[in-house]
Design a protein around this motif. Sequence first.
Motif, PDB file in Angstrom:
ATOM      1  N   GLU A 146     -62.778  60.311  36.927  1.00 11.52           N
ATOM      2  CA  GLU A 146     -64.012  59.231  37.004  1.00 11.52           C
ATOM      3  C   GLU A 146     -65.053  60.196  37.833  1.00 11.52           C
ATOM      4  OE1 GLU A 146     -67.029  57.342  36.268  1.00 11.52           O
ATOM      5  OE2 GLU A 146     -65.338  55.862  35.829  1.00 11.52           O
ATOM      6  N   LYS A 147     -66.346  60.196  36.906  1.00  7.52           N
ATOM      7  CA  LYS A 147     -67.319  61.344  37.326  1.00  7.52           C
ATOM      8  C   LYS A 147     -68.331  60.415  38.253  1.00  7.52           C
ATOM      9  CE  LYS A 147     -70.581  60.653  33.388  1.00  7.52           C
ATOM     10  NZ  LYS A 147     -71.280  61.278  32.271  1.00  7.52           N
ATOM     11  N   GLU A 148     -68.254  59.285  38.358  1.00  7.60           N
ATOM     12  CA  GLU A 148     -69.042  58.477  39.199  1.00  7.60           C
ATOM     13  C   GLU A 148     -68.569  57.939  40.427  1.00  7.60           C
ATOM     14  OE1 GLU A 148     -72.447  57.988  38.778  1.00  7.60           O
ATOM     15  OE2 GLU A 148     -72.626  58.706  36.695  1.00  7.60           O
ATOM     16  N   GLU A 149     -68.768  58.619  41.555  1.00  2.72           N
ATOM     17  CA  GLU A 149     -68.371  58.450  42.948  1.00  2.72           C
ATOM     18  C   GLU A 149     -68.204  56.805  43.116  1.00  2.72           C
ATOM     19  OE1 GLU A 149     -68.151  60.119  47.493  1.00  2.72           O
ATOM     20  OE2 GLU A 149     -69.952  60.481  46.085  1.00  2.72           O
ATOM     21  N   LYS A 150     -69.294  56.253  42.895  1.00  2.00           N
ATOM     22  CA  LYS A 150     -69.434  54.667  43.368  1.00  2.00           C
ATOM     23  C   LYS A 150     -68.374  53.765  42.393  1.00  2.00           C
ATOM     24  CE  LYS A 150     -73.007  52.475  41.276  1.00  2.00           C
ATOM     25  NZ  LYS A 150     -74.300  51.986  41.060  1.00  2.00           N
ATOM     26  N   PHE A 151     -68.306  54.250  41.267  1.00  3.85           N
ATOM     27  CA  PHE A 151     -67.230  53.429  40.554  1.00  3.85           C
ATOM     28  C   PHE A 151     -65.795  53.635  40.930  1.00  3.85           C
ATOM     29  CE2 PHE A 151     -70.170  53.948  36.249  1.00  3.85           C
ATOM     30  CZ  PHE A 151     -70.996  52.982  36.905  1.00  3.85           C
ATOM     31  N   LEU A 152     -65.702  54.976  41.385  1.00  7.96           N
ATOM     32  CA  LEU A 152     -64.424  55.486  41.771  1.00  7.96           C
ATOM     33  C   LEU A 152     -63.936  54.689  43.005  1.00  7.96           C
ATOM     34  CD1 LEU A 152     -61.961  57.165  41.004  1.00  7.96           C
ATOM     35  CD2 LEU A 152     -62.922  59.001  42.470  1.00  7.96           C
ATOM     36  N   LYS A 153     -64.774  54.439  43.974  1.00  8.29           N
ATOM     37  CA  LYS A 153     -64.512  53.887  45.415  1.00  8.29           C
ATOM     38  C   LYS A 153     -64.278  52.378  44.997  1.00  8.29           C
ATOM     39  CE  LYS A 153     -67.263  57.143  48.560  1.00  8.29           C
ATOM     40  NZ  LYS A 153     -68.211  57.134  49.512  1.00  8.29           N
ATOM     41  N   THR A 154     -65.080  51.912  44.085  1.00  6.94           N
ATOM     42  CA  THR A 154     -65.018  50.305  43.833  1.00  6.94           C
ATOM     43  C   THR A 154     -63.547  50.220  43.166  1.00  6.94           C
ATOM     44  OG1 THR A 154     -67.463  50.060  43.772  1.00  6.94           O
ATOM     45  CG2 THR A 154     -66.067  48.367  42.620  1.00  6.94           C
ATOM     46  N   ALA A 155     -63.201  51.124  42.196  1.00  2.76           N
ATOM     47  CA  ALA A 155     -62.022  50.768  41.499  1.00  2.76           C
ATOM     48  C   ALA A 155     -60.484  50.655  42.594  1.00  2.76           C
ATOM     49  CB  ALA A 155     -62.040  51.787  40.631  1.00  2.76           C
ATOM     50  N   MET A 156     -60.987  51.992  43.440  1.00  2.02           N
ATOM     51  CA  MET A 156     -59.815  51.884  44.639  1.00  2.02           C
ATOM     52  C   MET A 156     -59.824  50.889  45.479  1.00  2.02           C
ATOM     53  SD  MET A 156     -58.394  54.657  43.400  1.00  2.02           S
ATOM     54  CE  MET A 156     -57.231  54.679  45.064  1.00  2.02           C
ATOM     55  N   LYS A 157     -61.022  50.298  45.815  1.00  2.00           N
ATOM     56  CA  LYS A 157     -60.943  49.051  46.745  1.00  2.00           C
ATOM     57  C   LYS A 157     -60.464  47.847  45.678  1.00  2.00           C
ATOM     58  CE  LYS A 157     -64.661  49.994  49.705  1.00  2.00           C
ATOM     59  NZ  LYS A 157     -66.113  49.763  50.170  1.00  2.00           N
ATOM     60  N   ASN A 158     -60.697  47.744  44.592  1.00  2.00           N
ATOM     61  CA  ASN A 158     -60.194  46.601  43.705  1.00  2.00           C
ATOM     62  C   ASN A 158     -58.717  46.679  43.672  1.00  2.00           C
ATOM     63  OD1 ASN A 158     -62.566  45.455  43.337  1.00  2.00           O
ATOM     64  ND2 ASN A 158     -63.128  46.651  41.512  1.00  2.00           N
TER      65      ASN A 158
ATOM     66  N   ILE B 255     -62.296  55.150  34.890  1.00  2.99           N
ATOM     67  CA  ILE B 255     -61.816  54.046  35.572  1.00  2.99           C
ATOM     68  C   ILE B 255     -62.572  52.960  35.695  1.00  2.99           C
ATOM     69  CG2 ILE B 255     -62.391  55.065  37.825  1.00  2.99           C
ATOM     70  CD1 ILE B 255     -59.538  54.241  38.744  1.00  2.99           C
ATOM     71  N   GLY B 256     -63.905  53.096  35.734  1.00  8.66           N
ATOM     72  CA  GLY B 256     -64.987  52.045  35.791  1.00  8.66           C
ATOM     73  C   GLY B 256     -64.630  51.192  36.975  1.00  8.66           C
ATOM     74  N   SER B 257     -64.474  49.880  36.804  1.00  8.70           N
ATOM     75  CA  SER B 257     -64.190  49.128  37.877  1.00  8.70           C
ATOM     76  C   SER B 257     -62.792  48.795  38.177  1.00  8.70           C
ATOM     77  CB  SER B 257     -65.032  47.699  37.786  1.00  8.70           C
ATOM     78  OG  SER B 257     -66.299  47.950  37.881  1.00  8.70           O
ATOM     79  N   GLY B 258     -61.889  49.565  37.511  1.00  8.55           N
ATOM     80  CA  GLY B 258     -60.317  49.397  37.450  1.00  8.55           C
ATOM     81  C   GLY B 258     -59.725  48.368  36.956  1.00  8.55           C
ATOM     82  N   GLY B 259     -60.345  47.687  35.934  1.00 12.40           N
ATOM     83  CA  GLY B 259     -59.627  46.352  35.537  1.00 12.40           C
ATOM     84  C   GLY B 259     -58.530  46.753  34.746  1.00 12.40           C
ATOM     85  N   LEU B 260     -58.465  47.617  33.822  1.00 14.86           N
ATOM     86  CA  LEU B 260     -57.428  48.269  32.964  1.00 14.86           C
ATOM     87  C   LEU B 260     -56.533  49.046  33.886  1.00 14.86           C
ATOM     88  CD1 LEU B 260     -55.858  48.895  30.596  1.00 14.86           C
ATOM     89  CD2 LEU B 260     -57.436  51.041  30.053  1.00 14.86           C
TER      90      LEU B 260
ATOM     91  N   ILE C 218     -50.756  56.985  38.136  1.00 12.51           N
ATOM     92  CA  ILE C 218     -51.992  57.207  37.198  1.00 12.51           C
ATOM     93  C   ILE C 218     -52.897  58.025  37.773  1.00 12.51           C
ATOM     94  CG2 ILE C 218     -53.949  56.091  36.246  1.00 12.51           C
ATOM     95  CD1 ILE C 218     -52.576  53.511  36.277  1.00 12.51           C
ATOM     96  N   TYR C 219     -53.387  59.237  37.036  1.00 13.70           N
ATOM     97  CA  TYR C 219     -54.268  60.279  37.259  1.00 13.70           C
ATOM     98  C   TYR C 219     -55.441  59.973  36.996  1.00 13.70           C
ATOM     99  CZ  TYR C 219     -50.161  62.772  39.212  1.00 13.70           C
ATOM    100  OH  TYR C 219     -48.944  63.140  40.065  1.00 13.70           O
ATOM    101  N   ALA C 220     -56.332  59.288  37.812  1.00 15.12           N
ATOM    102  CA  ALA C 220     -57.594  58.667  37.151  1.00 15.12           C
ATOM    103  C   ALA C 220     -58.727  59.476  37.400  1.00 15.12           C
ATOM    104  CB  ALA C 220     -57.672  57.429  38.126  1.00 15.12           C
TER     105      ALA C 220
END
Length: 252
Positions: free
Chosen positions: A126-138, A103-108, A122-124
């Motif tokens: 993502e193995k990096e917790e930092k990325f997942l939290k940022t994407a959900m905030k975005n 999911i990265g930063s969630g742009g797509l 969407i069942y997203a």
Amino acid sequence: MIKEGDTVHLKGKKDSFFVIVKQNEEFSTHKGTIKFNDIIGKNYGDTVLTHKGEEFLILKPTLYELIMFGIKRHTQIIYPKDSAYITLKLGLTSGMKVLESGIGSGGLTIVMANALNPDGRIYAYEKEEKFLKTAMKNLQLAKLDHIVVPHLQDLSEPIEEKDFDAAFIDVREPWLYIENVKKVLKRGAPIGFLVPTTNQIVEVLKELKRLNFIDIEVEEILQRHYKPVPDRLRPEDRMVAHTGYLIFAKNG
């Protein structure tokens, strides 16, 4: 009329900010502080002043603006030129169930969630917790977080959900996970990938062929902007050229 919880684009003479309006709270900039209570009840197109007297135009942000200028990034995003095409190629509409890995930063994710709203999911993964939290905030900024079910794992682990209508994978070695995804993807359902190099394309193609996927395509999208000056219309000096190769197929 703007209400609490709305996302607004505050556009000054040189500065732009994308914020969620919250009652009795403030937003501070180097141009001064803006009270959100001064925004609530106004209409898009109105203006608001900071405590220093600086004027900002209140605009309703487009998804493009949020993705390109508003969201926080920990990773390179999938650009709108690609994400809009991906969404069309996967045939996403409300009610569908979609798997996304990386999911990265969630742009797509924002673009796909907008197409799936209100009843798709969407069942997203993502193995990096930092990325997942940022994407959900975005996604909260875009008012689309209710569409996404986040999973802190990669696709090497068992996938609990089944019967996905579509899937998209954006990870370093996507060919390692295609077999796992095939097991939970509906027969005939589309799958897409984004990879930055041609050697990655080859590995994905080998695995798609081995697993009997059909309608395989490899594409690349280039986008060129032009200077909007009537007397000397010409391309911009810089362009968003290669961002990644797109691969699409259907589960055979």
